[in-house]
Motif scaffolding. Structure first.
Motif, short mmCIF file in Angstrom:
data_model
loop_
_atom_site.label_atom_id
_atom_site.label_comp_id
_atom_site.label_asym_id
_atom_site.label_seq_id
_atom_site.Cartn_x
_atom_site.Cartn_y
_atom_site.Cartn_z
N MET A 288 0.83 -1.21 0.00
CA MET A 288 0.00 0.00 0.00
C MET A 288 0.86 1.25 0.00
N ASN A 289 0.32 2.33 -0.49
CA ASN A 289 0.99 3.62 -0.46
C ASN A 289 0.64 4.34 0.84
N ILE A 290 1.66 4.69 1.61
CA ILE A 290 1.45 5.17 2.98
C ILE A 290 2.08 6.53 3.21
N VAL A 291 1.35 7.39 3.91
CA VAL A 291 1.94 8.57 4.54
C VAL A 291 2.07 8.22 6.01
N PHE A 292 3.29 8.31 6.54
CA PHE A 292 3.53 7.95 7.93
C PHE A 292 3.75 9.22 8.74
N MET A 293 3.04 9.33 9.88
CA MET A 293 3.20 10.46 10.77
C MET A 293 3.68 9.95 12.12
N GLY A 294 4.91 10.26 12.46
CA GLY A 294 5.47 9.80 13.72
C GLY A 294 6.81 10.47 13.97
#
Length: 300
Positions: free
Chosen positions: A1-7
């Motif tokens: 999957m194409n992911i935007v990660f916020m962390g």
């Protein structure tokens, strides 16, 4: 999957590392670099450091505020889901509506919503620790639950538990992304809700009133802010001896070469090392020798 990660912190970096192996990271969003340490040099978030070390060319965004300008930036990215882990900011409704947003929270929700779930779980001496994957909504950690991972309380301190829960969260995220179409969300029970606040340095101040409470604080505040007496003396490597005896607060009950036994109004604890303000940590026995403290004296 194409992911935007916020962390942002190490906990999030360990989750991010697992995602890089099986999915396509389209962008990282993390907190701005902050000054840290005695020299107050700028330090980048652990997630940003991970991506720069890998030199993958993945866009990294560090917005001060999640405003309309940042929203427009996100709209230009082709992604399927936003995965959030210890990001450090509450996402506005405008971002939550862009795509499915899931969050990894380091407690067994609905207990310990908020900023310090790991420390609070230790302080409350929970039988089990855990991480929850949930759908994000505008409330604080109140979204529908998508999955859990549970760990037994084996006396882990905060540093150890951060590592174990990071690993559990990484596996939970991968499981979810593989089976997301089959998962039926579970609403949280508000009857069992509790909240925890952001850790502040002053929370690490302790006294010798109750041994078990002191020991749990030592576990919870391992790494930062640690535990210390009103004098500023830091207590290191603390272990519970028992929680029944009656003693003078801070009385030195026994002195061994590798540890000392200190009494509390209720119970007693073993202490292996001590650190005076602006000094290096030393073996507790050496500290007593240097201060000419003996059995029966008060540690303060």
């Amino acid at each position: 999957m194409n992911i935007v990660f916020m962390g942002t912190p190490l906990y999030a970096a360990m989750i991010l590392e697992s995602l890089l192996k099986k999915h396509t990271l389209k962008a990282l969003v993390c907190q701005p670099d902050k000054k840290a340490g005695r020299d107050m040099h700028l330090k980048m978030p652990a997630t940003k450091e991970l991506l720069l070390q890998r030199d993958l060319g993945i866009p990294i965004f560090q917005p001060e505020v999640l405003d309309e300008g940042f929203l427009e930036t996100l709209k230009q990215i082709d992604f399927d889901v936003i995965v959030v882990a210890a990001f450090g900011k509450i996402l506005p409704k405008s971002i939550l509506e862009l795509a499915p947003c899931v969050n990894l929270h380091a407690s067994i929700l609905p207990k310990f919503r908020g900023a310090s779930p790991i420390q609070e779980s230790i302080l409350e001496n929970e039988r089990f620790f855990g991480v929850t994957l949930m759908q994000m909504e505008e409330g604080l950690d109140s979204g529908d639950i998508l999955g859990f991972r549970i760990l037994k309380n084996r006396g882990q301190n905060a540093r150890e538990l951060f590592g174990e829960l990071s690993e559990a969260a990484a596996k939970l995220t991968l499981d979810y992304l593989e089976k997301w179409k089959e998962i039926v969300p579970l609403k949280q029970s508000n009857a069992d809700t509790s909240y925890c606040k952001k850790i502040k340095k002053e929370m690490g101040m302790v006294d010798f009133s109750e041994a078990k409470s002191l020991y749990l604080k030592a576990l919870a505040y391992e790494g930062w802010p640690e535990i210390f007496l009103q004098s500023g003396l830091k207590l290191k490597k603390v272990f519970l001896n028992e929680n029944e005896s009656a003693n003078k607060a801070g009385e030195i009950l026994e002195i061994l070469e590798d540890k000392i036994l200190v009494g509390c109004l209720r119970g007693s604890v073993w202490i292996q090392a001590l650190q005076a303000p602006s000094k290096k940590m030393v073996n507790a026995y050496e500290y007593l020798q240097g201060r000419r403290l003996k059995k029966g004296d008060i540690l303060e």
